[in-house]
Design an enzyme around this catalytic site. Sequence first.
Site, PDB file in Angstrom:
ATOM      1  CG  ASP A   1      -2.271   0.621   0.939  1.00 44.80           C
ATOM      2  OD1 ASP A   1      -2.296   1.860   0.901  1.00 44.80           O
ATOM      3  OD2 ASP A   1      -3.283  -0.087   0.777  1.00 44.80           O
TER       4      ASP A   1
ATOM      5  CG  HIS B   4      -5.309   3.747   1.519  1.00 40.59           C
ATOM      6  ND1 HIS B   4      -4.953   2.478   1.130  1.00 40.59           N
ATOM      7  CD2 HIS B   4      -6.633   3.858   1.256  1.00 40.59           C
ATOM      8  CE1 HIS B   4      -6.006   1.855   0.628  1.00 40.59           C
ATOM      9  NE2 HIS B   4      -7.052   2.679   0.697  1.00 40.59           N
TER      10      HIS B   4
ATOM     11  CB  SER C  19      -9.376   0.380   0.570  1.00 45.05           C
ATOM     12  OG  SER C  19      -9.037   0.685  -0.750  1.00 45.05           O
TER      13      SER C  19
END
Length: 782
Positions: A260, A292, A530
């Site tokens: 990520d 994230h 996600s």
Amino acid sequence: MEETFPHLTIQREAPVNEKRSREYRPPPPPSDVRGHGRGLLQKLANAKEQSASDVGGFDDRKLFRFTVHKGFNPEDLRKISTEIEFVSQEDETVVIGFASNAALAQFEARLSTMASGGDVTNKQVIYALQSIDGWSAEDRRGWALRKQGFPESDEFLIDVELWPLEDNHQGRDQEWAKFEEWLKRQGIEKKDQVKQPGLTLCRVLCNPDQAEQLLRHRDVRTVDLPPSFGLERSVVFQDIQNFSEIPDPGEEAPGIVVLDSGLATGHPLLGSAIGDAQSFLPGEGAHDENGHGTHVAGLALYGDFERHLRAGAFVPTLRLFSGRVLDKDNNATGFVENHIEKAVRHFVEQHGCRIFNLSLGDANKPYNGSHLKGLSVTLDTLSRELNVLFVVSAGNHRIGEESPDGLEWRDNYPNYLLDDAWRIVDPAPALNALTVGSLARHNQSWNSQTHTHDPSEVPIAQPEQPSPFTRGGYSVDGAIKPELLAHGGNWAINTRASHSLMERVAGLGVVSTNHQFAKGHPFAVDIGTSMAAPQVAHLAASILLEHPDADANFIRALLCLNAFMPEASQKLIKQDKSFRSVCGYGQVNEESLHRSLENAVTLIARGPIGNKRHHFYEIPIPDEFVSGGKRRLREIAVALAYTPPVRSTRVKYRATRIDFRLVTAPDLEHVTTMFNKATEKDDYENIPELKTATIGQQARSKGTVQADFWRFRQFNAKSKLRNQKLFVVVTRNDFPWGDNLCDTEEAYSLVVSLRDQENEEARLYSRVKMQLEARLPVRVKV
């Protein structure tokens, strides 16, 4: 705590085309026109009687529900009488309308003429009518009210929606005024309201008797409970100092890799579990500049992070690894395929990692039914070469010209999830990866929790329905994608702000670790598929705690075997099977994932299989599974996974095909004869499978992880499961062009489960174990 047992091993017995607009074709005349007229006359009489029990209303007209032929134009109701006003089209076959007494008289006269053999004008409209009913109290019950019923208290809040008279300004004003007068007369206290042409909502305080009256009010569209499944601010904004020191999971803990935007390695809930954090982005460090990656990492390490946060306890059982492949804007520099391949090889070679989470997707690459390419092919190739499992997100809908607008987000949900704009994006179509879509968990925004009388923030999805942003499949050749679901959040609309969409600020998302923990914000809420994928990746890695030698095939099969469809999502599939492309096999049930229970036993088989070969497994069915007069749910679940070589230049993409059938036969000789004679493709496809499969052989066999479920409430004396033996038959049949790509024998994993969970006295595990042990001395190994 319920006793658990190790799973048992069982030995084998020897191109989306461009959408075309559909022109409405009126239905042909019914075979019995007179009978059709007589039937509608009777239904009209019943509907008039039912509507007579309605109360209130801003005028004297009655409200009717017209069940019509699919594609019917609601405005055509005025061809019956100009005094019928179209109110709402509730779905493709249900139209709601007001009708005056004069209109009813005209309609009745036409039906009488048709019933007696006479000719009527606009008869095609009447042919299209299937039924006429009132809008009942049950029709007015909203989703939550159907599920939970009214609160057991003297007074409670409920939300009331009136019919949206968008094209009738005068009628709408009358409706509002008359309804408020009626509330006062009934002693119902209005706490707040939303008044707009397309939406009228009232939050009222009432008692049970008053609530029943609201369910009978002619102008009421729905009555429902206020949103209540909320993520409280108090859960998110906790002091990290309140938690005990996080223990090290140990060097032998299975690893889970998050590929990520990097990782905030100093986060107090993550630091002790981190095994390695590297950057595979040229010129960038391993730290998380976006947030994230850190948010995803908390979910990958702990799974249901919210549950741990509410319990106030975090004990990691996995080792966390991070590979940075995205920059501070969550974009890739250069080809992300290269960064990911380099990262995967590093973590496999250096740390023996086998589970990788990729919560990323290219919104510019929705799958349109053509060849797979790009990252999907990369993942499929690495999966086979390295025997690793990639868990990927289905992707989120990117708001744009093809999105609903304003109130359409709520009113058109969930139908737009089937539109082309909601198709899965690269790498979600990867056949050898597990793809995860998103479920809503909460329907109450932070504002709704604070201002309990304010109904203005309206959730789009209800708990356990697909999230309004989640993307759906299928993948190449019609393979089921996504396979699994997990909680990823919800959206809402603000009806006081021109129905503006509330994507991220409503508190309807998923809580996890925040990269800005040093500023006093250890937790954050985010929304998307996600957030769903790492929860499944966590479960995948946790399987290695009980089955340390498990390969990717076994893990995929076991996860899908233990999938169940939440009730709210199952209802959508019952209404339209197309929603299978959004929901897949469902959400993983952890109860019997790792170990068997006495009333839920799992059987495991693995094997390499040659081309043009069948493998046969007899599944022991204890007498108590099919006996007992009491109706109860029993289930047989079967899942199979394999990892074929792929070629993006081929329409069929996968070089080998392996699938399974669940069949009954008097004995092994009969079933082997049946399959060995089916040499032609059509003969094989026509072999009858045990009935009542949830998915069906044709649909499930298109993927490389296949699951199906057979559910039974009762067995009669003639049931095949009582009178014959049960077999799972695994078959391999490669495409000729793949001969040079496939191994002589291809690996697969097969798992089968028998479940009798409504029977507390069930001893399935003990009985099945005994039968398997009795077979061993005499079994012929082939």
